[in-house]
Design an enzyme around this catalytic site. Structure first.
Site, short mmCIF file in Angstrom:
data_model
loop_
_atom_site.label_atom_id
_atom_site.label_comp_id
_atom_site.label_asym_id
_atom_site.label_seq_id
_atom_site.Cartn_x
_atom_site.Cartn_y
_atom_site.Cartn_z
N ASP A 71 -20.37 25.86 -11.22
CA ASP A 71 -19.11 24.67 -11.10
C ASP A 71 -19.56 24.69 -9.59
OD1 ASP A 71 -18.85 27.28 -10.07
OD2 ASP A 71 -16.94 27.79 -12.02
N HIS A 72 -19.60 25.03 -9.00
CA HIS A 72 -19.23 24.79 -7.04
C HIS A 72 -20.22 24.32 -6.77
CE1 HIS A 72 -16.55 28.40 -7.51
NE2 HIS A 72 -16.22 28.43 -6.20
N ASP A 126 -15.92 36.02 -8.38
CA ASP A 126 -14.97 34.74 -7.68
C ASP A 126 -13.24 35.48 -7.68
OD1 ASP A 126 -15.22 31.93 -7.58
OD2 ASP A 126 -12.97 32.15 -7.75
N ARG A 386 -5.95 26.74 -3.06
CA ARG A 386 -6.05 27.53 -1.19
C ARG A 386 -5.83 26.21 0.03
NH1 ARG A 386 -10.11 31.62 -2.62
NH2 ARG A 386 -8.95 33.45 -2.79
N SER A 545 -11.57 34.33 -0.72
CA SER A 545 -12.96 34.09 -1.24
C SER A 545 -13.18 35.01 -1.25
CB SER A 545 -13.65 33.21 -1.09
OG SER A 545 -14.88 33.52 -0.91
N ARG A 547 -16.33 35.29 -1.65
CA ARG A 547 -18.09 35.24 -1.01
C ARG A 547 -17.71 36.77 -0.07
NH1 ARG A 547 -15.79 30.49 2.84
NH2 ARG A 547 -15.35 30.23 0.10
C1 MIC Z 1 -12.78 29.67 -3.39
O1 MIC Z 1 -12.11 29.31 -3.96
O2 MIC Z 1 -12.43 30.40 -2.23
C2 MIC Z 1 -14.34 30.01 -3.97
C3 MIC Z 1 -15.04 29.18 -3.32
O3 MIC Z 1 -14.31 30.02 -5.34
C4 MIC Z 1 -14.63 31.63 -3.93
C5 MIC Z 1 -15.83 31.62 -3.83
C6 MIC Z 1 -16.79 31.58 -3.00
O4 MIC Z 1 -16.92 31.71 -1.87
O5 MIC Z 1 -18.25 31.24 -3.82
C7 MIC Z 1 -13.94 33.12 -4.63
O6 MIC Z 1 -12.70 32.11 -4.56
O7 MIC Z 1 -14.05 33.92 -4.34
FE1 SF4 Z 2 -13.13 26.71 -7.86
FE2 SF4 Z 2 -12.67 28.94 -6.33
FE3 SF4 Z 2 -11.60 26.40 -6.39
FE4 SF4 Z 2 -11.12 27.63 -7.54
S1 SF4 Z 2 -10.25 27.66 -6.30
S2 SF4 Z 2 -11.81 25.59 -7.97
S3 SF4 Z 2 -13.12 28.44 -8.32
S4 SF4 Z 2 -13.27 26.55 -5.33
#
Ligand code: MIC
Ligand code: SF4
Length: 655
Positions: A71-72, A126, A386, A545, A547
């Site tokens: 999905d990313h 995630d 965010r 995140s 990550r």
């Molecule tokens: C995000 O919203 O920052 C992400 C991208 O979903 C991350 C995961 C990632 O960095 O792949 C998260 O929230 O953990």
């Molecule tokens: Fe995707 Fe992370 Fe954004 Fe949620 S917050 S939509 S999991 S990138």
């Protein structure tokens, strides 16, 4: 909380955790290990999670259910994303993971719709995995390697939490919605200082909120920094599961009447008003009234926070027969294929299109800065979770986090506008959702896998970097000194760089890219000169995140320790998993006396980790010394001494 043999009523958190407890006791702050029922990964963290799973040598997944979502990275500029998808698909088939194809939707929305079960545990790579708390799960975000262990049937380790009851009373007024509830809570608790806590929702107001609304609220618990958030499972939950054709998955979940809580926060839903988290933190909350009249250039609706059928139908009905302001660009990204399908069948997509909305893919998309970056200095109203500086892809953009209702009000007028001035049609949850699981592959071999499946490894699929045992002493250099609330988006940018997630040497070039472009060069030079790199940080280092690349890539660049005023939960666990010692200052004021480039020495680093975690750091550049410490469980100590989780497993030090 439950203490010793004392019999006390249990709250929901205690009920779920004690039913899943493998070791430890539920005394706040103590390390516990819990059994994980379900796991989820997404593509941006998933490739490394499955590479790590493969390296563990297991022949199949052992959790009740493991799902791999894509999905990313669905933009597919260049070959990298498609290589990742092919790897993820083949590895899922091989080991018994359900594979959610790109186009199916956002992991958290899909897991809620199709798999979440009240009373269960979910671990996801995630940070917004707590979305599952909306359906009554203890759903926790973690680094990919922790999820890989749970997929293999291993326990998940965490600190037994303190539990706050958020007691909801009253009912939201028209134009005020779930996003405003969590923004209100963010305005009370902020984004730091909430580590080690779980929010449990209760009170008569709960029954007025549908499951997707509850999920919006638990989703953004991630921004508070809490371990997770959970709602009871009641008749509303049952109706949602029934509408998803899953009534059999329902169980009731309520606290015992004499359940105890560490803290109680009362919120009267009827008193809430539309709010926004202002640049550049989800905790910087103001009322829309205070922003009224501010020019808005972009409005984006979607993300795992606000992309449900209820949210987008509300948006479509507000826009029906109207046109968006000529000065605002507006995009809508639905959360799942089910949501798109319903919007299409009910003619609601037509309302969006004819109002002038750009229909975006049902994926993370704009939320992670993958596209739709605002213009320079532009004001963007988004329903996502965010608004860290630069996350949108535009460093100078001013991103505000708002409800779908507030987003539409700005889309129509071109200004920050209180949505309560507009007309509303209340949208009920449907009695039946259309079910089509055909974009979930390998359900029939879930848990078993197909041995012999060829795993597809295109050139973008790299390797997991290996840690090395902790050095006896630290002979290091401050490779960077950063301030408070440094997020993992600062450490390891996503957006345009996201496509390098499967290739650590390549991705490592971008560590702290937008904070200090000289970091990479200095870190490599120090590392190659045999010195350890050290990151010095302020409060709440590693927010955001899950990550693990924000630990893995620094490790690859020779970072051996972080010294911060405080470190957030998931990132701290990731640092330990990759053999980086997460020290905190004993006296936060010592932070002031250090600069980038200072030479730091800890005589007996290994001994400190083996012992009580206390160490004295000598700053030989300035001729000073200051105490630091790291609080470790026995298991964490073993991980650090061996150079991280994989190295510890390889050495047979942990199983
Ligand atoms: C995000 O919203 O920052 C992400 C991208 O979903 C991350 C995961 C990632 O960095 O792949 C998260 O929230 O953990
Ligand atoms: Fe995707 Fe992370 Fe954004 Fe949620 S917050 S939509 S999991 S990138």
């Amino acid at each position: 909380m439950m203490k010793g043999n004392e019999r006390m009523g249990q709250n929901i958190v205690e009920k779920i955790l004690s039913a899943h407890l493998i070791s430890g006791e539920l005394t706040p702050g103590r390390e516990i290990a819990i059994r994980i029922d379900q796991t989820l990964t997404q593509d941006a963290t998933g490739t490394m999670a499955y590479l790590q799973f493969e390296s563990m040598g297991l022949d199949r997944v052992k959790a009740d259910l493991a799902v791999s979502y894509v999905d990313h990275n669905t933009i597919q500029v260049g070959f990298e994303n498609a290589d990742d998808h092919a790897y993820l698909k083949s590895v899922a088939q091989r080991y018994g993971v359900v594979f959610s194809r790109p186009g199916n939707g956002i992991c958290h929305q899909l897991n809620l719709e199709r798999f979440g079960k009240p009373g269960g545990t979910l671990l996801g790579s995630d940070s917004h995995t707590p979305t599952g708390g909306g359906i009554g799960m203890i759903a926790i975000g973690a680094g990919g390697i922790d999820v890989a262990v749970a997929m293999g049937g291993g326990p998940f380790y965490l600190s037994a939490p303190k539990v706050t009851l958020v007691r909801l009373t009253g009912r939201l007024s028209p134009g005020v919605s779930a996003k405003d509830v969590i923004l209100k809570i963010l305005s009370v608790y902020g984004t730091n200082g909430n580590v080690g806590r779980i929010l449990e929702y209760g009170g008569p107001g709960v029954a007025t909120l549908g499951v997707p609304a509850r999920a919006t609220i638990t989703n953004m618990g991630a921004e508070l920094g809490v371990t997770t958030s959970v709602f009871p499972s009641d008749e509303v939950t049952r109706a949602f599961l029934k509408a998803q054709g899953r009534e059999a998955d329902w169980t009731e979940l309520a606290p015992d009447p004499d359940a105890a809580y560490d803290q109680v926060l009362e919120i009267d839903l009827g008193t809430l008003e539309p709010m926004a988290a202002c640049p550049h933190s989800p905790g910087n909350v103001k009322t829309i009234a205070a922003l009224q009249g501010m020019r808005v250039n972009q409005v984006l609706i979607g993300s795992c926070t606000n992309s449900s059928y209820r949210d987008l139908k509300t948006v479509a009905l507000m826009l029906r027969g109207r046109k968006i302001s000529p000065d605002v660009e507006v995009g809508v990204a639905p959360g799942s294929r089910q949501v798109v399908d319903m919007l299409a069948r009910e003619g609601l997509l037509a309302d969006l299109v004819s109002a002038g909305v750009r229909i975006l893919e049902n994926a993370c998309g704009f939320c992670i800065g993958n596209h739709m970056s605002p213009g320079s200095g532009a004001v963007s109203f988004r329903t996502s979770n965010r608004n860290f500086e630069g996350r949108s892809g535009t460093q100078s953009a001013q991103v505000y986090l708002v409800s779908p209702e507030t987003a539409v009000a700005a889309a129509l007028t071109g200004y920050a506008t209180d949505p309560r001035t507009l007309a509303f049609t209340a949208v009920a949850e449907p009695a039946a959702f259309p079910i089509d699981d055909s974009m979930f592959l390998f359900r029939e071999t879930a848990g078993r896998g197909v041995p012999g499946t060829e795993i597809v490894r295109g050139p973008n699929i790299g390797q997991v970097p290996q840690g090395r045992p902790l050095d006896r002493d630290l002979d290091g250099v401050v490779a960077i000194k950063v301030g408070d609330r440094i997020t993992t988006d600062h450490i390891m940018p996503a957006g345009a760089r996201l496509k390098y997630r499967s290739n650590v040497p390549q991705y490592a070039h971008f560590v702290f890219e937008h904070v200090d472009s000289g970091f990479y060069g200095r870190a490599v030079a120090d590392r190659d000169a045999g010195l350890a790199n050290v990151i010095v940080a302020g409060l709440s280092y590693g927010q955001g995140s899950s990550r693990e690349h924000a630990a893995m890539c620094p490790m690859y660049l020779g970072v051996r320790a972080v010294i911060a005023k405080s470190i957030e939960r998931i990132h701290r666990a990731n640092l330990i998993n990759f053999g980086i010692v997460p020290f905190v200052f004993d006296n936060p004021a010592d932070y002031d006396g250090i600069g980038t480039g200072d030479h730091l020495v800890i005589d007996g680093l290994r001994a400190a980790v083996e012992g009580d975690g206390h160490a004295l750091v000598r700053n030989t550049t300035r001729g000073t010394a200051f105490p630091v410490s790291v609080a470790l469980s026995e298991r964490q100590r073993i991980l650090l001494l061996n150079g991280g989780l994989l190295a510890a497993v390889a050495a047979g030090a942990v199983s």
